[in-house]
Design an enzyme around this catalytic site. Structure first.
Site, PDB file in Angstrom:
ATOM      1  N   LYS A  13       0.835  -1.209   0.000  1.00  0.00           N
ATOM      2  CA  LYS A  13       0.000   0.000   0.000  1.00  0.00           C
ATOM      3  C   LYS A  13       0.870   1.259   0.000  1.00  0.00           C
ATOM      4  CE  LYS A  13      -2.226  -0.959   3.843  1.00  0.00           C
ATOM      5  NZ  LYS A  13      -1.533  -2.204   4.234  1.00  0.00           N
ATOM      6  N   ARG A  88      -8.832   0.601   9.798  1.00  0.00           N
ATOM      7  CA  ARG A  88      -8.317  -0.746  10.023  1.00  0.00           C
ATOM      8  C   ARG A  88      -9.294  -1.593  10.835  1.00  0.00           C
ATOM      9  NH1 ARG A  88      -2.542   0.266   9.602  1.00  0.00           N
ATOM     10  NH2 ARG A  88      -1.323  -1.638   9.772  1.00  0.00           N
ATOM     11  N   ARG A 123      11.929  -6.193   4.109  1.00  0.00           N
ATOM     12  CA  ARG A 123      11.635  -4.776   3.918  1.00  0.00           C
ATOM     13  C   ARG A 123      12.581  -3.914   4.749  1.00  0.00           C
ATOM     14  NH1 ARG A 123       5.647  -2.332   4.636  1.00  0.00           N
ATOM     15  NH2 ARG A 123       5.860  -2.907   6.827  1.00  0.00           N
ATOM     16  N   ARG A 156      11.943  -2.319  10.587  1.00  0.00           N
ATOM     17  CA  ARG A 156      10.974  -2.005  11.636  1.00  0.00           C
ATOM     18  C   ARG A 156      10.914  -3.140  12.646  1.00  0.00           C
ATOM     19  NH1 ARG A 156       5.673  -0.209   8.265  1.00  0.00           N
ATOM     20  NH2 ARG A 156       4.740  -1.344   9.990  1.00  0.00           N
ATOM     21  N   ARG A 167       0.657  -9.804  13.193  1.00  0.00           N
ATOM     22  CA  ARG A 167      -0.037  -8.702  12.508  1.00  0.00           C
ATOM     23  C   ARG A 167      -1.014  -9.242  11.467  1.00  0.00           C
ATOM     24  NH1 ARG A 167       4.674  -5.494  10.165  1.00  0.00           N
ATOM     25  NH2 ARG A 167       3.121  -4.023   9.395  1.00  0.00           N
TER      26      ARG A 167
HETATM   27  P1  AMP Z   1       1.468   0.312   9.120  1.00  0.00           P
HETATM   28  O1  AMP Z   1       2.676   1.131   8.825  1.00  0.00           O
HETATM   29  O2  AMP Z   1       0.242   0.791   8.389  1.00  0.00           O
HETATM   30  O3  AMP Z   1       1.707  -1.168   8.923  1.00  0.00           O
HETATM   31  O4  AMP Z   1       1.124   0.518  10.679  1.00  0.00           O
HETATM   32  C1  AMP Z   1       2.043   0.121  11.665  1.00  0.00           C
HETATM   33  C2  AMP Z   1       1.371   0.042  13.026  1.00  0.00           C
HETATM   34  O5  AMP Z   1       0.798   1.304  13.377  1.00  0.00           O
HETATM   35  C3  AMP Z   1       0.214  -0.942  13.132  1.00  0.00           C
HETATM   36  O6  AMP Z   1       0.640  -2.279  13.352  1.00  0.00           O
HETATM   37  C4  AMP Z   1      -0.533  -0.365  14.347  1.00  0.00           C
HETATM   38  O7  AMP Z   1       0.154  -0.659  15.557  1.00  0.00           O
HETATM   39  C5  AMP Z   1      -0.412   1.136  14.110  1.00  0.00           C
HETATM   40  N1  AMP Z   1      -1.528   1.648  13.265  1.00  0.00           N
HETATM   41  C6  AMP Z   1      -1.431   2.276  12.069  1.00  0.00           C
HETATM   42  N2  AMP Z   1      -2.642   2.609  11.600  1.00  0.00           N
HETATM   43  C7  AMP Z   1      -3.538   2.180  12.504  1.00  0.00           C
HETATM   44  C8  AMP Z   1      -4.957   2.203  12.593  1.00  0.00           C
HETATM   45  N3  AMP Z   1      -5.707   2.747  11.617  1.00  0.00           N
HETATM   46  N4  AMP Z   1      -5.542   1.662  13.693  1.00  0.00           N
HETATM   47  C9  AMP Z   1      -4.817   1.114  14.688  1.00  0.00           C
HETATM   48  N5  AMP Z   1      -3.471   1.041  14.678  1.00  0.00           N
HETATM   49  C10 AMP Z   1      -2.820   1.569  13.597  1.00  0.00           C
END
Ligand code: AMP
Length: 217
Positions: A13, A88, A123, A156, A167
């Protein structure tokens, strides 16, 4: 034009959003990047979410809803945006619709979990910009360095294999139901319902970009 990019962690994404934002003059809003920046800057929000994020778990709905509502109200979002990582959960999606945040289309990037584990463990990320690389498919020009700034790339905490599986489980339980939610909404005939599209994320990055560009045009 306001777009939601939906899909499991590692579906691409963020990479796709970076590629399409320029062509369509859309702002890329990644909630994950916003939270990582907050952690890096040691803001109160960052301190609150750090432990939850490194375990690969979701931050509370209310915190995320407040964050995104404030962000999309900023002047730089007027021309349109790509939401990456939000909503999410069903409560997050419902809050968007209740608060009248207009969404034109939802694009799901669909990928098999096994492909994702292989992708995410390779990554690497440039923290300040959110630029992402893949050691095999999209390597930096110089190993471990960001192409634009030359700064160090990191892995990360939540991209370790165990955490990735966790996840993906969370995605299945909490986020995957949004596919049915948005599909149903698109078929509801409501005037303000976003259109729903699916793209095969197992294709090459370039093919996925082309498929999304075609939808947006
Ligand atoms: P991402 O970079 O989108 O994979 O997000 C990394 C982490 O940020 C996720 O595993 C959550 O811990 C937190 N996070 C990001 N967006 C959300 C969301 N919309 N709702 C809840 N947690 C989020």
């Amino acid at each position: 034009m306001n777009i939601i990019l939906l899909g499991p962690p590692g579906a691409g994404k963020g990479t796709q959003a970076e590629r399409i934002q320029k062509n369509f003059n859309l702002l890329h809003i990644s909630t994950g990047n916003m939270l990582r920046e907050a952690i890096h800057a040691k803001t109160p929000l960052g301190q609150q979410v750090e432990a939850t994020m490194s375990r690969g778990e979701l931050v509370s709905d209310q915190m995320m809803i407040d964050l995104v509502k404030a962000r999309v109200a900023q002047p730089d979002c007027q021309a349109g945006y790509l939401l990456d990582g939000f909503p999410r959960t069903l409560p997050q999606a419902e809050s968007l619709s209740v608060s009248g945040v207009p969404i034109d289309a939802v694009i799901e990037i669909k990928v098999d979990p096994e492909v994702i584990v292989a992708r995410l463990s390779q990554r690497r990320v440039h923290l300040a910009s959110g630029r992402t690389y893949h050691l095999q498919h999209n390597p930096p020009k110089v190993a471990d360095q960001d192409d634009v700034t030359g700064e160090a790339l990191i892995q990360r905490d939540d991209d370790q294999a165990e955490t990735i599986r966790h996840r993906l489980n969370i995605y299945d339980k909490q986020t995957a139901p949004l596919v049915a939610y948005y599909r149903q909404l698109a078929n509801s005939g409501k005037a303000d319902a976003p259109a729903f599209y699916q793209v095969d994320g197992a294709q090459s990055m370039a093919e996925v970009t082309a498929a999304i560009q075609k939808i947006l045009s």
